[in-house]
Design a protein around this motif. Structure first.
Motif, PDB file in Angstrom:
ATOM      1  N   PRO A 300      23.436 -47.465  -2.760  1.00  5.81           N
ATOM      2  CA  PRO A 300      24.596 -47.801  -1.930  1.00  5.81           C
ATOM      3  C   PRO A 300      25.472 -48.865  -2.594  1.00  5.81           C
ATOM      4  O   PRO A 300      24.981 -49.735  -3.324  1.00  5.81           O
ATOM      5  N   ALA A 301      26.771 -48.774  -2.330  1.00  9.67           N
ATOM      6  CA  ALA A 301      27.708 -49.740  -2.901  1.00  9.67           C
ATOM      7  C   ALA A 301      27.716 -51.024  -2.080  1.00  9.67           C
ATOM      8  O   ALA A 301      27.591 -51.003  -0.855  1.00  9.67           O
ATOM      9  N   GLU A 302      27.852 -52.158  -2.783  1.00  8.32           N
ATOM     10  CA  GLU A 302      27.905 -53.475  -2.144  1.00  8.32           C
ATOM     11  C   GLU A 302      29.033 -54.294  -2.776  1.00  8.32           C
ATOM     12  O   GLU A 302      29.491 -53.989  -3.885  1.00  8.32           O
ATOM     13  N   CYS A 334      33.832 -57.005  -6.573  1.00  3.02           N
ATOM     14  CA  CYS A 334      33.991 -55.556  -6.734  1.00  3.02           C
ATOM     15  C   CYS A 334      33.058 -54.842  -5.773  1.00  3.02           C
ATOM     16  O   CYS A 334      31.953 -55.330  -5.477  1.00  3.02           O
ATOM     17  N   LEU A 335      33.495 -53.702  -5.291  1.00  4.52           N
ATOM     18  CA  LEU A 335      32.644 -52.850  -4.464  1.00  4.52           C
ATOM     19  C   LEU A 335      31.927 -51.895  -5.421  1.00  4.52           C
ATOM     20  O   LEU A 335      32.511 -50.922  -5.901  1.00  4.52           O
ATOM     21  N   CYS A 336      30.650 -52.165  -5.711  1.00  7.64           N
ATOM     22  CA  CYS A 336      29.950 -51.410  -6.754  1.00  7.64           C
ATOM     23  C   CYS A 336      28.474 -51.309  -6.422  1.00  7.64           C
ATOM     24  O   CYS A 336      27.987 -51.861  -5.428  1.00  7.64           O
ATOM     25  N   GLN A 337      27.748 -50.575  -7.292  1.00  6.70           N
ATOM     26  CA  GLN A 337      26.293 -50.472  -7.207  1.00  6.70           C
ATOM     27  C   GLN A 337      25.705 -51.561  -8.103  1.00  6.70           C
ATOM     28  O   GLN A 337      25.748 -51.453  -9.336  1.00  6.70           O
ATOM     29  N   ASP A 415      28.704 -43.183 -18.083  1.00 12.07           N
ATOM     30  CA  ASP A 415      28.482 -42.517 -16.803  1.00 12.07           C
ATOM     31  C   ASP A 415      28.635 -43.505 -15.645  1.00 12.07           C
ATOM     32  O   ASP A 415      29.234 -43.179 -14.604  1.00 12.07           O
ATOM     33  N   ILE A 416      28.110 -44.696 -15.781  1.00 12.90           N
ATOM     34  CA  ILE A 416      28.211 -45.701 -14.714  1.00 12.90           C
ATOM     35  C   ILE A 416      29.659 -46.140 -14.534  1.00 12.90           C
ATOM     36  O   ILE A 416      30.138 -46.311 -13.400  1.00 12.90           O
ATOM     37  N   VAL A 417      30.391 -46.302 -15.639  1.00 11.03           N
ATOM     38  CA  VAL A 417      31.810 -46.696 -15.543  1.00 11.03           C
ATOM     39  C   VAL A 417      32.611 -45.622 -14.811  1.00 11.03           C
ATOM     40  O   VAL A 417      33.431 -45.926 -13.921  1.00 11.03           O
ATOM     41  N   GLN A 418      32.393 -44.374 -15.162  1.00  8.63           N
ATOM     42  CA  GLN A 418      33.122 -43.289 -14.485  1.00  8.63           C
ATOM     43  C   GLN A 418      32.767 -43.213 -13.008  1.00  8.63           C
ATOM     44  O   GLN A 418      33.623 -42.935 -12.161  1.00  8.63           O
ATOM     45  N   ARG A 419      31.506 -43.441 -12.690  1.00  6.83           N
ATOM     46  CA  ARG A 419      31.077 -43.410 -11.293  1.00  6.83           C
ATOM     47  C   ARG A 419      31.779 -44.480 -10.473  1.00  6.83           C
ATOM     48  O   ARG A 419      32.010 -44.308  -9.271  1.00  6.83           O
ATOM     49  N   HIS A 420      32.162 -45.591 -11.091  1.00  7.54           N
ATOM     50  CA  HIS A 420      32.853 -46.681 -10.393  1.00  7.54           C
ATOM     51  C   HIS A 420      34.366 -46.609 -10.574  1.00  7.54           C
ATOM     52  O   HIS A 420      35.072 -47.586 -10.297  1.00  7.54           O
ATOM     53  N   ARG A 421      34.881 -45.455 -11.061  1.00  7.64           N
ATOM     54  CA  ARG A 421      36.324 -45.254 -11.247  1.00  7.64           C
ATOM     55  C   ARG A 421      36.930 -46.322 -12.165  1.00  7.64           C
ATOM     56  O   ARG A 421      38.031 -46.831 -11.928  1.00  7.64           O
ATOM     57  N   GLY A 422      36.175 -46.670 -13.181  1.00  8.78           N
ATOM     58  CA  GLY A 422      36.657 -47.657 -14.138  1.00  8.78           C
ATOM     59  C   GLY A 422      37.022 -47.008 -15.462  1.00  8.78           C
ATOM     60  O   GLY A 422      37.151 -45.787 -15.583  1.00  8.78           O
ATOM     61  N   SER A 423      37.207 -47.830 -16.469  1.00  5.29           N
ATOM     62  CA  SER A 423      37.568 -47.335 -17.801  1.00  5.29           C
ATOM     63  C   SER A 423      36.804 -48.126 -18.854  1.00  5.29           C
ATOM     64  O   SER A 423      36.420 -49.281 -18.639  1.00  5.29           O
ATOM     65  N   ILE A 438      35.312 -53.148 -20.550  1.00  4.28           N
ATOM     66  CA  ILE A 438      35.118 -52.303 -19.361  1.00  4.28           C
ATOM     67  C   ILE A 438      35.971 -52.878 -18.243  1.00  4.28           C
ATOM     68  O   ILE A 438      35.928 -54.091 -17.969  1.00  4.28           O
ATOM     69  N   ALA A 439      36.752 -52.010 -17.586  1.00  3.88           N
ATOM     70  CA  ALA A 439      37.598 -52.421 -16.458  1.00  3.88           C
ATOM     71  C   ALA A 439      37.078 -51.759 -15.199  1.00  3.88           C
ATOM     72  O   ALA A 439      36.938 -50.536 -15.130  1.00  3.88           O
ATOM     73  N   LEU A 440      36.768 -52.559 -14.164  1.00  3.30           N
ATOM     74  CA  LEU A 440      36.316 -52.057 -12.868  1.00  3.30           C
ATOM     75  C   LEU A 440      37.319 -52.485 -11.796  1.00  3.30           C
ATOM     76  O   LEU A 440      37.817 -53.615 -11.824  1.00  3.30           O
TER      77      LEU A 440
END
Length: 458
Positions: A300-302, A334-337, A415-423, A438-440
């Motif tokens: 879950p995202a926190e 950030c809202l992330c895992q 994969d984790i960056v893409q999952r968080h809509r980052g670059s 890495i940009a989140l």
């Protein structure tokens, strides 16, 4: 993709509305044209239950006004199959009980000003070859004798004028419904049929040609989503194949070496050497399992302070004697895992420590994004290999597998960056080395609270 100009709206709803409006406009023009072309050439008859009464009244006045010597000619000229006139004597008749039509016709003629004092006799005669009874009107004083069929003359021009707009409107409505039905079958069902065929084909061929994006916007979106799904599944299948090939290739070396140690015996078959080979194989398998587990991660995202999280990971590396220097901002929410992001940062720093002696880690804010930057002083990655190293099981040196790695580190990070809509992007670190940025996206609520505090201060 170039968008073609079309007068037809792009959505299904818009196209149906356009067809209905166009059909209505065509209907109006067609009705107006037909009414103009088929308008009756004779004046309409007055309202009343006897359509031929006006013709009979007009004929009686004409016979009265005509000279006696030509009245017979006038009578023959005005006679029609339904109404006949003569001046020589009554028409032959087989009397039957007087019908309502005969009485009504006499009353209509009697109501005319010129006929109020005239003697008018009516009678009903038996049906003739036409199958209709007839009314005989005798005016003996004027010498005028009339016979008229007791069937209503519909007067086709008047009937056409009264009913044509209604008929054309119903026919146009039928055309509209037929057009909409055919258009729906061709415009909507055809792309759906193609999609169904592609989906069925995809069951046994995961790499078919992509769907052509055509038709209304809704169907284009369906086709685009299907193509994306097809591409993702094909990529996943290819990735699984590549993983099995990589594992098989990399496990072959330690297995062969382990087999040789056992066969040869002696110092080469010492427990320490065997344990090293087993440890190497175990690390390879754990790396592959970790990669597969990360792809299906449902953590879950926190809301997490990225600066504090990165600082804690750096502290763990410093505690093991690694030369990791952290400097950055705190309060970047950030809202992330959190576990996935910690794993991402840990892999980045671990790779940097593996190839460099000094690692610098930084976090900062750039607009609506939090930037995580890891720089090392190692050999770096050639520019042409930047995209390649992000693929699973890719290595800069494919021959290197003695460390138990499968080339999954950067792939897991990506994969984790893409999952968080980052670059993620690579840069050169001067004078040498690699800098990974890495940009989140930052939490949107952080900006809302900041604006609220700003307004409070004002």
């Amino acid at each position: 993709m170039k968008t073609r100009f079309s007068l037809l709206p792009r959505t299904v709803y818009g196209q149906m509305v356009a067809i209905v409006i166009s059909s209505m406009m065509v209907t109006i023009f067609v009705v107006a044209f037909l009414v103009f072309v088929l308008r009756p050439t004779v004046p309409p008859l007055p309202e009343g239950p006897w359509p031929n009464a006006l013709a009979i009244e007009t004929a009686i006045d004409a016979l009265r006004a005509g000279p006696p010597e030509i009245r017979a000619v006038i009578a023959r000229g005005m006679s029609t199959p339904d109404v006949s006139f003569q001046t020589t004597g009554p028409f032959p008749c087989v009397p039957i009980p007087t019908e309502h039509f005969s009485v009504l016709l006499r009353r209509i003629l009697k109501a005319q000003m010129n006929n109020r004092n005239a003697v008018i006799k009516e009678s009903t005669c038996a049906a003739d070859s036409s199958g209709m009874t007839s009314t005989h009107i005798d005016m003996p004083r004027e010498g005028i004798f009339i016979t008229a069929h007791n069937g209503i003359n519909h007067h086709l021009p008047q009937l056409m004028r009264a009913t044509l707009p209604l008929i054309v409107s119903f026919l146009s409505l039928l055309v509209i419904m037929g057009t909409l039905s055919l258009w729906s079958l061709w415009r909507i069902n055809r792309p759906l049929k193609v999609l169904a065929n592609k989906a069925e084909t995809f069951g046994y061929d995961i790499t078919p040609e992509p769907l052509t994006e055509q038709g209304p916007v809704e169907l284009r979106r369906v086709a685009r989503a299907f193509n994306r799904m097809q591409a993702r599944i094909a990529a996943a299948a290819e990735e699984r194949t590549r993983m099995l090939m990589a594992i098989g290739h990399d496990l072959r070396t330690p297995l062969t070496r382990l087999s040789m140690r056992i066969e040869m015996g002696g110092a080469d078959a010492s427990p320490a050497a065997l344990r090293n080979d087993l440890w190497l194989m175990n690390r390879m398998l754990n790396g592959a399992l970790s990669f597969l587990k990360g792809q299906g991660d449902t953590e879950p995202a926190e809301r997490v302070d990225i600066g504090a999280l990165v600082e804690s990971v750096c502290a763990e590396f410093e505690a093991t004697g690694r030369n990791v220097i952290y400097q950055g901002d705190l309060g970047l929410t950030c809202l992330c895992q959190p576990v996935a992001v910690s794993r991402m940062v840990n892999n980045l720093i671990d790779n940097a420590c593996k190839f460099g002696s000094t690692v610098q880690v930084d976090t900062r804010r750039n607009g609506n994004e939090a930037i995580i930057e890891v720089a090392d002083d190692g050999p770096g990655i050639p520019t042409e290999m930047h995209d390649v190293v992000l693929l699973p099981f890719a290595r800069l040196d494919p021959a290197r597998s003695s460390d138990g790695g499968l080339g999954l580190g950067l792939s897991i990070i990506h994969d984790i960056v893409q999952r968080h809509r980052g670059s993620l992007n690579f840069q050169s670190n001067q004078p040498h080395g690699l800098r990974v940025c890495i940009a989140l996206p930052l939490d949107p609520q952080q900006f809302t609270h900041a604006r609220s505090r700003t307004h409070s201060v004002h």
